[in-house]
Scaffold this motif. Sequence first.
Motif, PDB file in Angstrom:
ATOM      1  N   SER A 262      -0.418  14.715 -13.271  1.00  0.00           N
ATOM      2  CA  SER A 262       1.234  14.576 -12.575  1.00  0.00           C
ATOM      3  C   SER A 262       1.180  15.681 -11.645  1.00  0.00           C
ATOM      4  O   SER A 262       2.170  15.487 -10.510  1.00  0.00           O
ATOM      5  CB  SER A 262       1.901  15.494 -13.821  1.00  0.00           C
ATOM      6  N   PHE A 263       0.372  16.604 -11.605  1.00  0.00           N
ATOM      7  CA  PHE A 263       0.412  17.482 -10.078  1.00  0.00           C
ATOM      8  C   PHE A 263      -0.060  16.880  -8.811  1.00  0.00           C
ATOM      9  O   PHE A 263       0.664  16.833  -7.726  1.00  0.00           O
ATOM     10  CB  PHE A 263      -0.352  18.810 -10.281  1.00  0.00           C
ATOM     11  N   ILE A 264      -0.957  15.979  -9.055  1.00  0.00           N
ATOM     12  CA  ILE A 264      -1.368  15.045  -7.851  1.00  0.00           C
ATOM     13  C   ILE A 264      -0.309  14.008  -7.400  1.00  0.00           C
ATOM     14  O   ILE A 264       0.131  13.820  -6.399  1.00  0.00           O
ATOM     15  CB  ILE A 264      -2.628  14.376  -8.199  1.00  0.00           C
ATOM     16  N   ALA A 265       0.529  13.715  -8.416  1.00  0.00           N
ATOM     17  CA  ALA A 265       1.813  12.905  -8.244  1.00  0.00           C
ATOM     18  C   ALA A 265       2.890  13.568  -7.554  1.00  0.00           C
ATOM     19  O   ALA A 265       3.301  13.137  -6.647  1.00  0.00           O
ATOM     20  CB  ALA A 265       2.368  12.017  -9.640  1.00  0.00           C
ATOM     21  N   MET A 270       5.921  14.607  -2.844  1.00  0.00           N
ATOM     22  CA  MET A 270       6.417  15.840  -1.627  1.00  0.00           C
ATOM     23  C   MET A 270       5.782  15.404  -0.327  1.00  0.00           C
ATOM     24  O   MET A 270       6.540  15.270   0.719  1.00  0.00           O
ATOM     25  CB  MET A 270       5.764  17.158  -1.951  1.00  0.00           C
ATOM     26  N   GLY A 271       4.763  14.891  -0.301  1.00  0.00           N
ATOM     27  CA  GLY A 271       4.189  14.372   0.950  1.00  0.00           C
ATOM     28  C   GLY A 271       4.758  13.140   1.636  1.00  0.00           C
ATOM     29  O   GLY A 271       4.951  13.026   2.676  1.00  0.00           O
ATOM     30  N   ILE A 272       5.400  12.110   0.769  1.00  0.00           N
ATOM     31  CA  ILE A 272       6.177  11.158   1.537  1.00  0.00           C
ATOM     32  C   ILE A 272       7.302  11.808   2.181  1.00  0.00           C
ATOM     33  O   ILE A 272       7.830  11.276   3.310  1.00  0.00           O
ATOM     34  CB  ILE A 272       6.803  10.016   0.121  1.00  0.00           C
ATOM     35  N   GLN A 273       8.045  12.647   1.430  1.00  0.00           N
ATOM     36  CA  GLN A 273       9.355  13.168   2.256  1.00  0.00           C
ATOM     37  C   GLN A 273       8.919  13.768   3.378  1.00  0.00           C
ATOM     38  O   GLN A 273       9.539  13.590   4.424  1.00  0.00           O
ATOM     39  CB  GLN A 273       9.893  14.241   1.229  1.00  0.00           C
ATOM     40  N   ARG A 274       7.659  14.640   3.515  1.00  0.00           N
ATOM     41  CA  ARG A 274       7.261  15.291   4.781  1.00  0.00           C
ATOM     42  C   ARG A 274       6.792  14.507   5.857  1.00  0.00           C
ATOM     43  O   ARG A 274       7.344  14.552   7.008  1.00  0.00           O
ATOM     44  CB  ARG A 274       6.396  16.358   4.633  1.00  0.00           C
ATOM     45  N   VAL A 301      -0.504  10.629  10.604  1.00  0.00           N
ATOM     46  CA  VAL A 301       0.530  10.544   9.532  1.00  0.00           C
ATOM     47  C   VAL A 301       1.066   9.481   8.894  1.00  0.00           C
ATOM     48  O   VAL A 301       1.174   9.532   7.544  1.00  0.00           O
ATOM     49  CB  VAL A 301       1.786  11.145  10.515  1.00  0.00           C
ATOM     50  N   MET A 302       1.162   8.205   9.682  1.00  0.00           N
ATOM     51  CA  MET A 302       1.171   6.903   8.914  1.00  0.00           C
ATOM     52  C   MET A 302       0.117   6.630   7.894  1.00  0.00           C
ATOM     53  O   MET A 302       0.313   6.262   6.854  1.00  0.00           O
ATOM     54  CB  MET A 302       1.142   5.962   9.844  1.00  0.00           C
ATOM     55  N   GLN A 303      -0.866   6.968   8.032  1.00  0.00           N
ATOM     56  CA  GLN A 303      -2.271   6.804   7.081  1.00  0.00           C
ATOM     57  C   GLN A 303      -1.889   7.610   5.805  1.00  0.00           C
ATOM     58  O   GLN A 303      -1.813   7.200   4.752  1.00  0.00           O
ATOM     59  CB  GLN A 303      -3.601   7.333   7.832  1.00  0.00           C
ATOM     60  N   ASP A 304      -1.267   8.902   6.067  1.00  0.00           N
ATOM     61  CA  ASP A 304      -1.031   9.783   4.687  1.00  0.00           C
ATOM     62  C   ASP A 304      -0.124   9.229   4.029  1.00  0.00           C
ATOM     63  O   ASP A 304      -0.120   9.154   2.938  1.00  0.00           O
ATOM     64  CB  ASP A 304      -0.920  11.174   5.260  1.00  0.00           C
ATOM     65  N   LEU A 305       1.427   8.638   4.689  1.00  0.00           N
ATOM     66  CA  LEU A 305       2.042   8.199   3.918  1.00  0.00           C
ATOM     67  C   LEU A 305       1.930   6.809   3.569  1.00  0.00           C
ATOM     68  O   LEU A 305       2.103   6.852   2.142  1.00  0.00           O
ATOM     69  CB  LEU A 305       3.344   7.673   5.227  1.00  0.00           C
ATOM     70  N   LEU A 306       1.055   6.155   3.899  1.00  0.00           N
ATOM     71  CA  LEU A 306       0.590   4.760   3.008  1.00  0.00           C
ATOM     72  C   LEU A 306      -0.325   5.048   2.047  1.00  0.00           C
ATOM     73  O   LEU A 306      -0.337   4.576   0.864  1.00  0.00           O
ATOM     74  CB  LEU A 306      -0.102   3.762   4.152  1.00  0.00           C
ATOM     75  N   THR A 307      -1.051   6.191   2.313  1.00  0.00           N
ATOM     76  CA  THR A 307      -1.787   6.859   1.104  1.00  0.00           C
ATOM     77  C   THR A 307      -1.270   7.110  -0.079  1.00  0.00           C
ATOM     78  O   THR A 307      -1.474   6.953  -1.335  1.00  0.00           O
ATOM     79  CB  THR A 307      -2.993   8.012   1.716  1.00  0.00           C
ATOM     80  N   GLU A 308      -0.325   7.924   0.135  1.00  0.00           N
ATOM     81  CA  GLU A 308       0.570   8.604  -0.858  1.00  0.00           C
ATOM     82  C   GLU A 308       1.242   7.419  -1.701  1.00  0.00           C
ATOM     83  O   GLU A 308       1.422   7.511  -2.974  1.00  0.00           O
ATOM     84  CB  GLU A 308       1.614   9.530  -0.188  1.00  0.00           C
ATOM     85  N   THR A 310       0.529   4.212  -1.980  1.00  0.00           N
ATOM     86  CA  THR A 310      -0.409   3.461  -2.604  1.00  0.00           C
ATOM     87  C   THR A 310      -0.852   4.131  -4.054  1.00  0.00           C
ATOM     88  O   THR A 310      -0.939   3.567  -4.972  1.00  0.00           O
ATOM     89  CB  THR A 310      -1.543   3.300  -1.685  1.00  0.00           C
ATOM     90  N   TRP A 311      -1.006   5.375  -3.946  1.00  0.00           N
ATOM     91  CA  TRP A 311      -1.614   6.170  -5.038  1.00  0.00           C
ATOM     92  C   TRP A 311      -0.342   6.070  -5.948  1.00  0.00           C
ATOM     93  O   TRP A 311      -0.659   5.782  -7.495  1.00  0.00           O
ATOM     94  CB  TRP A 311      -1.950   7.516  -4.563  1.00  0.00           C
ATOM     95  N   LEU A 312       0.932   6.181  -5.543  1.00  0.00           N
ATOM     96  CA  LEU A 312       1.824   6.167  -6.808  1.00  0.00           C
ATOM     97  C   LEU A 312       2.109   4.876  -7.328  1.00  0.00           C
ATOM     98  O   LEU A 312       2.290   4.597  -8.564  1.00  0.00           O
ATOM     99  CB  LEU A 312       3.161   6.736  -6.163  1.00  0.00           C
ATOM    100  N   LYS A 313       1.966   3.854  -6.413  1.00  0.00           N
ATOM    101  CA  LYS A 313       2.068   2.530  -6.946  1.00  0.00           C
ATOM    102  C   LYS A 313       0.788   2.031  -7.688  1.00  0.00           C
ATOM    103  O   LYS A 313       1.145   1.671  -8.917  1.00  0.00           O
ATOM    104  CB  LYS A 313       1.944   1.614  -5.610  1.00  0.00           C
ATOM    105  N   ASP A 314      -0.383   2.695  -7.505  1.00  0.00           N
ATOM    106  CA  ASP A 314      -1.689   2.187  -8.328  1.00  0.00           C
ATOM    107  C   ASP A 314      -1.490   3.068  -9.733  1.00  0.00           C
ATOM    108  O   ASP A 314      -1.757   2.681 -10.854  1.00  0.00           O
ATOM    109  CB  ASP A 314      -2.733   2.529  -7.673  1.00  0.00           C
ATOM    110  N   HIS A 315      -0.571   4.272  -9.713  1.00  0.00           N
ATOM    111  CA  HIS A 315      -0.535   4.746 -11.101  1.00  0.00           C
ATOM    112  C   HIS A 315       0.769   4.702 -11.626  1.00  0.00           C
ATOM    113  O   HIS A 315       1.011   5.271 -12.564  1.00  0.00           O
ATOM    114  CB  HIS A 315      -0.910   6.496 -10.683  1.00  0.00           C
ATOM    115  N   HIS A 316       1.474   3.688 -11.166  1.00  0.00           N
ATOM    116  CA  HIS A 316       2.511   3.363 -11.861  1.00  0.00           C
ATOM    117  C   HIS A 316       3.833   4.377 -11.881  1.00  0.00           C
ATOM    118  O   HIS A 316       4.379   4.637 -13.040  1.00  0.00           O
ATOM    119  CB  HIS A 316       2.463   2.563 -13.134  1.00  0.00           C
ATOM    120  N   ILE A 317       4.138   5.127 -10.825  1.00  0.00           N
ATOM    121  CA  ILE A 317       4.886   6.162 -10.805  1.00  0.00           C
ATOM    122  C   ILE A 317       6.149   5.659 -10.034  1.00  0.00           C
ATOM    123  O   ILE A 317       6.293   5.629  -9.100  1.00  0.00           O
ATOM    124  CB  ILE A 317       4.484   7.380 -10.167  1.00  0.00           C
ATOM    125  N   ASP A 318       7.158   5.342 -11.016  1.00  0.00           N
ATOM    126  CA  ASP A 318       8.443   4.818 -10.345  1.00  0.00           C
ATOM    127  C   ASP A 318       8.288   3.633  -9.407  1.00  0.00           C
ATOM    128  O   ASP A 318       7.684   3.877  -8.321  1.00  0.00           O
ATOM    129  CB  ASP A 318       9.187   6.001  -9.698  1.00  0.00           C
TER     130      ASP A 318
END
Length: 349
Positions: A262-265, A270-274, A301-308, A310-318
């Motif tokens: 949950s903390f990683i999520a 937060m990273g997406i907003q930033r 920066v774009m790489q970080d946004l896509l990584t974040e 993708t992680w949320l997608k893979d972990h089914h977070i909203d």
Amino acid sequence: MSSTRHDEMMNFLNANLAKGFEVESLPGDASFRRYHRIHLPVVAEEGKVQMTYLLMDAPPEKESVEQFVHVCDILSETVNVPDIIARDVPKGFLLLQDFGTTEFAHLIADDAEHKDGYYTKALQTLVQLQSIDTQVDLPTYSDVKLEQEMDLFDEWFLPYLDVKMSPNAKTLWQKLKQTLIDNINAQPQVIVHRDYHSRNLMADKGSDALGVIDFQDAVIGAYTYDLVSLVRDAYINYDEQWVEKRIHEFYKMIEPSVDLGSFIAQTNIMGIQRHLKVLGIFIRLSERDGKHRYLDNIPKVMQDLLTELTWLKDHHIDGVYQEFLVWLETFVLPSYQKKFQKQLQAAQS
């Protein structure tokens, strides 16, 4: 610098320092402030030595130093921030303690073998910052502010790519922003530096503690914001496994009330907003202010946004995060890859 501003600066220095000082102007940053290193020869037991100070030069018609002084007072008892030696707040001059010339970025580049230890110290310093009572006179990271920052992506980044949102995309965009704001507001609230990264931490020449600078925009906000700034630094690229190790390390330091996943999520949310904000800011710095060097940092920066995302997608977070990722990949990335071909090739070399 105008001749009038130069005369004001010299009057301030002459009023607060002994004769014989020299002024070394330093390269500018992303703000209207300028910095000068002041060299002053003094006589000590070991003979003649050079004392140095930093002069912050913030023209009051463009940028006030009042908030810097205010935040410095709040942080100084807990965090290693520069002492204010002399001040002229109305004219925008502060004479500051000089931490030296070694940024955190230099530490980890010049001593890569020990970089993880340096990051541990940076995380420990962040824990100290977050230990300060939030019942202080600082603004909150309001919903309005969070949304205004994300809107920089729509106002600056997308037009730079000549991408326009369709009505459906605009609906998705509003849904994404509201979901992010709701998720961010649910996180514990602490003092947030707002630019806690490798260029705003210093090796203090007079102390083992890291020096913290550029903190004048501090607010009360989510406890993952500064962590994101540090481990997903726009100017430094580490693999995702290393990033998650640092997130886990901070998690163990602060022992939050949520599990690690949950903390990683929370951190990725937060990273997406930033990163939406930073993509817009870097384009604005180039287009409006002529600081084109920031375009070279866009791929990270774009790489970080896509990584974040993708992680949320893979972990089914909203599901909204997956929807936005699909929209980016379909309608934004083709134009982005064409526009930033040179920077992308340089980043891969």
